[in-house]
Design a protein around this motif. Structure first.
Motif, PDB file in Angstrom:
ATOM      1  N   ARG A 284     -71.044  55.126 -64.791  1.00  0.00           N
ATOM      2  CA  ARG A 284     -69.778  54.436 -64.535  1.00  0.00           C
ATOM      3  C   ARG A 284     -70.036  52.989 -64.110  1.00  0.00           C
ATOM      4  O   ARG A 284     -69.346  52.067 -64.569  1.00  0.00           O
ATOM      5  CB  ARG A 284     -69.000  55.180 -63.445  1.00  0.00           C
ATOM      6  N   LYS A 285     -71.027  52.782 -63.253  1.00  0.00           N
ATOM      7  CA  LYS A 285     -71.353  51.429 -62.818  1.00  0.00           C
ATOM      8  C   LYS A 285     -71.832  50.580 -63.995  1.00  0.00           C
ATOM      9  O   LYS A 285     -71.408  49.428 -64.162  1.00  0.00           O
ATOM     10  CB  LYS A 285     -72.433  51.471 -61.733  1.00  0.00           C
TER      11      LYS A 285
ATOM     12  N   ILE B 207     -71.163  50.922 -67.188  1.00  0.00           N
ATOM     13  CA  ILE B 207     -70.041  50.633 -68.084  1.00  0.00           C
ATOM     14  C   ILE B 207     -69.211  49.483 -67.546  1.00  0.00           C
ATOM     15  O   ILE B 207     -68.874  48.535 -68.271  1.00  0.00           O
ATOM     16  CB  ILE B 207     -69.168  51.900 -68.267  1.00  0.00           C
ATOM     17  N   ARG B 208     -68.898  49.540 -66.280  1.00  0.00           N
ATOM     18  CA  ARG B 208     -68.000  48.540 -65.710  1.00  0.00           C
ATOM     19  C   ARG B 208     -68.659  47.171 -65.571  1.00  0.00           C
ATOM     20  O   ARG B 208     -68.001  46.137 -65.762  1.00  0.00           O
ATOM     21  CB  ARG B 208     -67.442  49.042 -64.379  1.00  0.00           C
TER      22      ARG B 208
ATOM     23  N   ALA C 241     -67.110  44.178 -67.709  1.00  0.00           N
ATOM     24  CA  ALA C 241     -66.580  43.053 -66.946  1.00  0.00           C
ATOM     25  C   ALA C 241     -67.151  41.728 -67.419  1.00  0.00           C
ATOM     26  O   ALA C 241     -66.502  40.679 -67.293  1.00  0.00           O
ATOM     27  CB  ALA C 241     -66.879  43.255 -65.458  1.00  0.00           C
TER      28      ALA C 241
ATOM     29  N   THR D 199     -56.619  59.278 -65.760  1.00  0.00           N
ATOM     30  CA  THR D 199     -57.188  59.338 -64.412  1.00  0.00           C
ATOM     31  C   THR D 199     -57.242  60.776 -63.903  1.00  0.00           C
ATOM     32  O   THR D 199     -58.205  61.188 -63.243  1.00  0.00           O
ATOM     33  CB  THR D 199     -56.370  58.465 -63.448  1.00  0.00           C
TER      34      THR D 199
ATOM     35  N   LEU E 289     -65.119  57.789 -69.612  1.00  0.00           N
ATOM     36  CA  LEU E 289     -65.481  56.767 -68.630  1.00  0.00           C
ATOM     37  C   LEU E 289     -65.274  55.363 -69.194  1.00  0.00           C
ATOM     38  O   LEU E 289     -64.849  54.447 -68.473  1.00  0.00           O
ATOM     39  CB  LEU E 289     -66.933  56.951 -68.193  1.00  0.00           C
ATOM     40  N   VAL E 290     -65.568  55.194 -70.482  1.00  0.00           N
ATOM     41  CA  VAL E 290     -65.327  53.896 -71.118  1.00  0.00           C
ATOM     42  C   VAL E 290     -63.829  53.621 -71.205  1.00  0.00           C
ATOM     43  O   VAL E 290     -63.355  52.522 -70.880  1.00  0.00           O
ATOM     44  CB  VAL E 290     -65.960  53.851 -72.521  1.00  0.00           C
TER      45      VAL E 290
ATOM     46  N   ASP F 166     -61.451  54.812 -69.367  1.00  0.00           N
ATOM     47  CA  ASP F 166     -60.946  54.584 -68.013  1.00  0.00           C
ATOM     48  C   ASP F 166     -61.241  53.153 -67.564  1.00  0.00           C
ATOM     49  O   ASP F 166     -60.392  52.486 -66.957  1.00  0.00           O
ATOM     50  CB  ASP F 166     -61.594  55.595 -67.064  1.00  0.00           C
ATOM     51  N   ALA F 167     -62.438  52.672 -67.882  1.00  0.00           N
ATOM     52  CA  ALA F 167     -62.803  51.301 -67.514  1.00  0.00           C
ATOM     53  C   ALA F 167     -61.976  50.284 -68.288  1.00  0.00           C
ATOM     54  O   ALA F 167     -61.568  49.249 -67.737  1.00  0.00           O
ATOM     55  CB  ALA F 167     -64.295  51.071 -67.765  1.00  0.00           C
TER      56      ALA F 167
ATOM     57  N   ASP G  73     -58.563  50.073 -66.678  1.00  0.00           N
ATOM     58  CA  ASP G  73     -58.635  49.483 -65.347  1.00  0.00           C
ATOM     59  C   ASP G  73     -58.932  47.985 -65.417  1.00  0.00           C
ATOM     60  O   ASP G  73     -58.173  47.151 -64.901  1.00  0.00           O
ATOM     61  CB  ASP G  73     -59.707  50.207 -64.535  1.00  0.00           C
ATOM     62  N   LEU G  74     -60.031  47.621 -66.087  1.00  0.00           N
ATOM     63  CA  LEU G  74     -60.468  46.220 -66.085  1.00  0.00           C
ATOM     64  C   LEU G  74     -59.546  45.304 -66.877  1.00  0.00           C
ATOM     65  O   LEU G  74     -59.456  44.105 -66.589  1.00  0.00           O
ATOM     66  CB  LEU G  74     -61.889  46.119 -66.633  1.00  0.00           C
TER      67      LEU G  74
END
Length: 310
Positions: free
Chosen positions: A183-184, A186-187, A191, A241, A274-275, A277-278, A281-282
């Motif tokens: 998760r870290k 990916i984000r 970003a 989510t 997870l992708v 979701d990111a 979010d981002l």
């Protein structure tokens, strides 16, 4: 005219035969595909192994014969990240051309994003205003945004569901530390490009393409594929989510029992979620509309645009 489109992806190799002419939507006439999973046929240095090359050549030869049988005037054949990144990709391409007489072209990640954007623009039309388009493939995530048919920005990030699963998730169900680390990753990587995409303004319409997004939307309540391409489908942030921790807690076999999830894709679904979701979010997106057209249709439309009008 009847065209064949041969798409060699990291997961699936797909021959699509369409009847098409300028000014009209391509009409599917025949489809043949297999989950070749080139991304899983890699040596330690990233080269495609002997079995992967053999399987690819065999399928391309079969696809060329099928396209001829179906009356195709030509075959537009392209490959994406698996061949693009393999150190021996050019030698595999040379072998494909020699043994099948099919000129398989490797698209850049930017071209993948650009052509997918074209397909989405044509599907939704000008009333959509500024579009943002997200496509999760096996090897990469393509992002494009803009207000015209050519996006003002088109980027490819190495965040494909197959790649992330292979490199970051080794347990079934996934270990919580693996999930946290992935998760870290990916984000952080997403970003790094999000600012460039958002700098030109928030999109008026956010759109998702690809099997991964379609599967996630189906799990979250979207209509099944049997209802046809013209049924509106969306993936909502609140629903995703809620589902992400459920997907993480499941085994691959359990995820394969979910609606819209094949056994072959179930292992990659956590990484894909997870992708997704990111992305939501981002890029501050509450809902993604799912477009049935993607890269293959973009390749067809681009080819038709190059034809001289009769």
């Amino acid at each position: 005219m009847r065209l064949g489109v041969l798409d060699v992806g990291s997961n699936t190799v797909h021959l699509l035969v369409v009847d098409a002419h300028r000014g009209a939507a391509p009409l599917p006439a025949y489809s043949h595909k297999t989950e070749l999973r080139l991304a899983e046929h890699l040596e330690k240095d990233g080269s495609i192994d002997h079995a992967g090359a053999e399987n690819l050549v065999s399928f391309v030869k079969e696809a060329a014969e099928l396209a001829e049988d179906k009356g195709c005037e030509s075959v537009l054949a392209f490959a994406t990240s698996a061949l693009r990144e393999a150190p021996n990709g050019m030698s595999v391409l040379d072998r494909v051309r020699t043994e099948s007489d099919v000129d398989l072209q490797v698209l850049s990640g930017q071209d993948e994003a650009r052509l997918t954007f074209l397909a989405v623009r044509r599907w939704f039309g000008w009333s959509s205003g500024r579009l943002a388009v997200f496509d999760i493939g096996g090897g990469s995530l393509e992002i494009a945004a803009g207000s015209d048919e050519e996006p003002t920005i088109a980027v490819s990030v190495p965040l494909g569901a197959g790649r992330l699963t292979r490199e970051g998730l080794h347990s079934d169900p996934p270990d919580k530390d693996e999930v946290r680390a992935l998760r870290k990753r990916i984000r952080v990587e997403m970003a790094a490009v999000a600012g460039d995409v958002l700098r030109a303004g928030k999109p008026q319409r956010a759109v998702a393409t690809s099997k991964t997004f379609r599967s996630l939307a189906r799990i979250c309540g979207a209509a099944p594929s049997d209802d046809g391409p013209y049924v509106a489908r969306s993936l909502h942030r609140d629903d995703l989510t809620e589902w992400v921790p459920k997907l993480i807690a499941m085994t691959a076999a359990e995820r394969a029992d979910l609606p819209g999830v094949s056994a072959g894709r179930s292992t990659q679904l956590v990484a894909g979620a997870l992708v997704a979701d990111a992305v939501m979010d981002l890029f501050d997106v509450n809902s993604l509309e799912v477009c049935p057209w993607a890269l293959r249709e973009g390749v067809i439309l681009n080819r038709l645009d190059q034809l001289q009008p009769r």
